[in-house]
Each structure stands twice: as structure tokens, then as C-alpha cells.
Enzyme design. Structure first.
Site, mmCIF file in Angstrom:
data_model
loop_
_atom_site.group_PDB
_atom_site.id
_atom_site.type_symbol
_atom_site.label_atom_id
_atom_site.label_comp_id
_atom_site.label_asym_id
_atom_site.label_seq_id
_atom_site.Cartn_x
_atom_site.Cartn_y
_atom_site.Cartn_z
ATOM 1 N N ASP A 126 0.849 -1.192 0.000
ATOM 2 C CA ASP A 126 0.000 0.000 0.000
ATOM 3 C C ASP A 126 0.888 1.245 0.000
ATOM 4 O O ASP A 126 1.818 1.351 0.799
ATOM 5 C CB ASP A 126 -0.913 0.004 1.228
ATOM 6 C CG ASP A 126 -1.889 1.163 1.215
ATOM 7 O OD1 ASP A 126 -2.980 1.001 0.662
ATOM 8 O OD2 ASP A 126 -1.554 2.230 1.771
ATOM 9 N N ILE A 127 0.620 2.172 -0.924
ATOM 10 C CA ILE A 127 1.373 3.430 -0.966
ATOM 11 C C ILE A 127 0.928 4.305 0.204
ATOM 12 O O ILE A 127 -0.260 4.607 0.345
ATOM 13 C CB ILE A 127 1.149 4.158 -2.301
ATOM 14 C CG1 ILE A 127 1.701 3.314 -3.463
ATOM 15 C CG2 ILE A 127 1.824 5.533 -2.287
ATOM 16 C CD1 ILE A 127 1.460 3.924 -4.835
ATOM 17 N N ASN A 143 -2.829 12.869 -3.590
ATOM 18 C CA ASN A 143 -3.899 13.327 -4.476
ATOM 19 C C ASN A 143 -4.411 14.703 -4.067
ATOM 20 O O ASN A 143 -4.649 15.570 -4.919
ATOM 21 C CB ASN A 143 -5.058 12.329 -4.460
ATOM 22 C CG ASN A 143 -4.883 11.209 -5.465
ATOM 23 O OD1 ASN A 143 -4.156 11.355 -6.447
ATOM 24 N ND2 ASN A 143 -5.544 10.086 -5.234
ATOM 25 N N ASP A 201 -1.886 9.695 -10.392
ATOM 26 C CA ASP A 201 -1.845 8.661 -11.429
ATOM 27 C C ASP A 201 -0.417 8.390 -11.880
ATOM 28 O O ASP A 201 -0.044 7.238 -12.150
ATOM 29 C CB ASP A 201 -2.693 9.087 -12.635
ATOM 30 C CG ASP A 201 -4.185 8.983 -12.369
ATOM 31 O OD1 ASP A 201 -4.566 8.390 -11.336
ATOM 32 O OD2 ASP A 201 -4.973 9.488 -13.195
ATOM 33 N N GLU A 217 -4.611 2.283 -4.414
ATOM 34 C CA GLU A 217 -3.161 2.377 -4.269
ATOM 35 C C GLU A 217 -2.558 1.087 -3.715
ATOM 36 O O GLU A 217 -1.428 1.093 -3.219
ATOM 37 C CB GLU A 217 -2.797 3.549 -3.349
ATOM 38 C CG GLU A 217 -3.217 3.408 -1.895
ATOM 39 C CD GLU A 217 -4.621 3.912 -1.614
ATOM 40 O OE1 GLU A 217 -4.906 4.247 -0.447
ATOM 41 O OE2 GLU A 217 -5.435 3.956 -2.556
#
Length: 298
Positions: A176-177, A184, A193, A219
Site C-alpha cells: 500500500d502506498i 492526491n 496517477d 493504491e
């Protein structure tokens, strides 16, 4: 996804139809050579292009052949132009093999058939390549180019079945980022993106032959590591952390949290349980401050 831009370059008619025989795409050769409007073809379907006798032949021969063989080659029928002229054409039709119900049509003017066979063979090969390309696209996440979740499920089931039968190890990295929502919010979805796309590329480059990398959703990413126990999987996760610490991805520096679970030989398990355990380990990594890896309990 339609139309692929290169189909307008072919010197023959090309159509793509769906399971309801609606025309999804007609290339410029069809429109220009026979004088039909794309909107008319879209509404009226094959009946706008082919004579009544040809449509009857489709019902009695072509579609049964497609159901049985998946392909119908070199069938001569009649196309009707917008001016109601009749033009003999040679058609080859191939059924999509990925379950979409699509059919890929190639149409050649049959007034001089002796010149058509070389073009038919070449176009058939190009259509096959196009069908394979479309099938491959259906397995990929459009943004990252990694496998999508549906294809991941199929690959996971296959690898897990092999591991269970052969009593071999299999590990799962759930990645997971960290703070992706903040990326965002502060930099915009376009930058987000870019981060997803470039991280997907980094992940793919870190894979060995036989590994499976996929975008799991949002993500989150998954990497399947065949023949890899949890200790070696943790080392692979460490290398991902190391790569991220020394570079900018999408113009930003960020970290990831990773949870790892494993299928131990000779204990059998299922994909849902492995993902669940990896998710629990990922939760521990986030609670530990993010930017780290945690291993699932045995």
C-alpha cells in the site's frame, strides 16, 4: 477500447461485432468503399451491409461454424452499398476467445479473387495479433500495465494449486502506498496517477521470471512469489523499500507499507486466506508508522 488506430490502414474491410450482432466498429475501408454512414451501421447492424441472402447464410452456416470451430474462413457473400449495388466479397470471421462474444471480420472484394489470397493470409495474421492484443489488454490494469484484479485471481488460483499439489512455498506481498490520499489532495489526481503508474513499473522490474505483479485496487498492489518462503519474501520487500528510499517516483518521494503472508509446504491453504493474512500484516505495518514490512502470523 475501440477502434484500435491502425485498423484504418488496412486495404480491406474490417468489422468488430458483439454477441448481439451489433457492429461495434467498422474501419474506414468499409465506410468509404461501400458508402455507408457509421451511425447507420451502428444502428442497423449487419443488415445495413449485407444482402438478405447473405444474412440467411450467416444464420444457417457462419454462426453455427463459429460456435463449433471458433472461426469461419473464406466465405463468399454479397455486400450491398449505400446505393443498393451488390458487391461480392470474401469474408473471414474469428470469434473472440476471452468470453466477450466479439467477432472479428475481414472483408475482401471478390470480383477478382486471384489477387486476394496473399492479402487474406496477411490480414488474418494481423487480425490474430490484434485479437491477442485485445485479449491481453483485457487482463491488464489500464493505468499501470500490471495485471488487473480479475487476472490476479486466476493466476493466484493456478499458482496456489501448483504449490498445494507439489508441497511448495508461495508468498504474497500486499503493498500500500503510504499517504496516497494526501498526494492526491496536495498535488492533484494527475500526479497521483503518475505515482501509481511509475510505481507499477518499478514493481514489475523488481519481479523475477514467474513472479506475478498486479494492481489490487486503488493504491494497493499484490506480488505473488512462487517457491519463496516468508523470510526470502521479506528480503524482497526490503529491496522495494530500498529502491524507493533513493529515488523520486512521479516526481515525489514516498514510502510503502507491506504485509506478507505465506503458504508453507506441505500445508494447503486458499487465496482468500492468504490475502486476509497479508492484509492483517499490512495493518500492523501501518500501525508501526508505515514505510515498513510486517509478516503474518504462522
Amino acid at each position: 477500447m475501440f477502434p484500435p488506430p491502425d485498423l484504418n490502414l488496412f486495404n480491406c474491410g474490417l468489422l468488430i461485432t458483439d454477441a448481439d450482432r451489433r457492429v461495434l466498429y467498422a474501419n474506414s475501408f468499409v465506410l468509404n468503399e461501400y458508402g455507408h454512414d457509421a451511425d447507420v451501421i451502428s444502428v442497423e447492424g449487419l443488415s445495413a451491409l449485407f444482402t438478405r441472402s447473405s444474412l440467411i447464410l450467416f444464420d444457417s452456416y457462419l454462426y453455427p461454424m463459429l460456435l463449433q470451430e471458433g472461426v469461419c474462413q473464406e466465405l463468399q457473400v454479397m455486400v450491398k452499398t449505400a446505393d443498393e449495388e451488390r458487391v461480392p466479397v470474401l469474408i473471414s470471421v474469428k470469434q473472440d476467445t476471452t468470453g466477450t462474444g466479439h467477432h472479428y471480420w475481414a472483408l475482401f472484394d471478390a470480383t477478382n479473387r486471384s489477387k486476394l489470397y496473399d492479402e487474406l493470409i496477411e490480414t488474418r495474421e494481423k487480425l490474430q495479433d490484434q485479437a491477442e492484443s485485445l485479449a491481453n489488454l483485457a487482463k491488464r490494469d489500464a493505468l499501470t500495465g500490471l495485471l488487473n484484479r480479475r487476472e490476479l485471481s486466476e493466476q493466484f488460483a493456478m499458482l496456489l494449486s501448483q504449490a498445494n499439489r507439489a508441497d511448495r512455498a508461495l508468498s504474497v506481498l500486499l503493498i500500500d502506498i503510504d499517504h496516497f490520499k494526501t498526494i492526491n489532495d496536495e498535488y492533484g489526481h494527475q500526479r497521483g496517477d503518475t505515482v501509481l503508474r511509475e510505481f507499477g513499473g518499478l514493481l514489475q522490474k523488481s519481479c523475477r521470471t514467474g513472479d506475478v505483479a498486479a494492481r489490487y485496487g486503488g493504491e494497493e498492489f499484490v506480488v505473488l512469489l512462487p517457491d519463496t518462503g516468508i523470510t526470502d519474501a521479506a528480503k524482497r520487500a526490503d529491496r522495494i523499500h530500498e529502491k524507493l528510499s533513493g529515488i523520486e517516483v512521479g516526481g515525489l518521494r514516498f514510502s510503502v507499507s507491506i504485509g506478507i503472508s505465506e503458504k508453507k509446504a506441505p500445508v494447503a491453504t486458499d487465496a482468500e486466506n492468504m490475502i486476509k493474512k497479508a492484509d492483517e500484516a499490512l495493518y500492523l505495518a501501518k500501525n508501526a508508522g508505515r514505510g515498513c514490512t510486517r509478516l503474518a502470523d504462522a
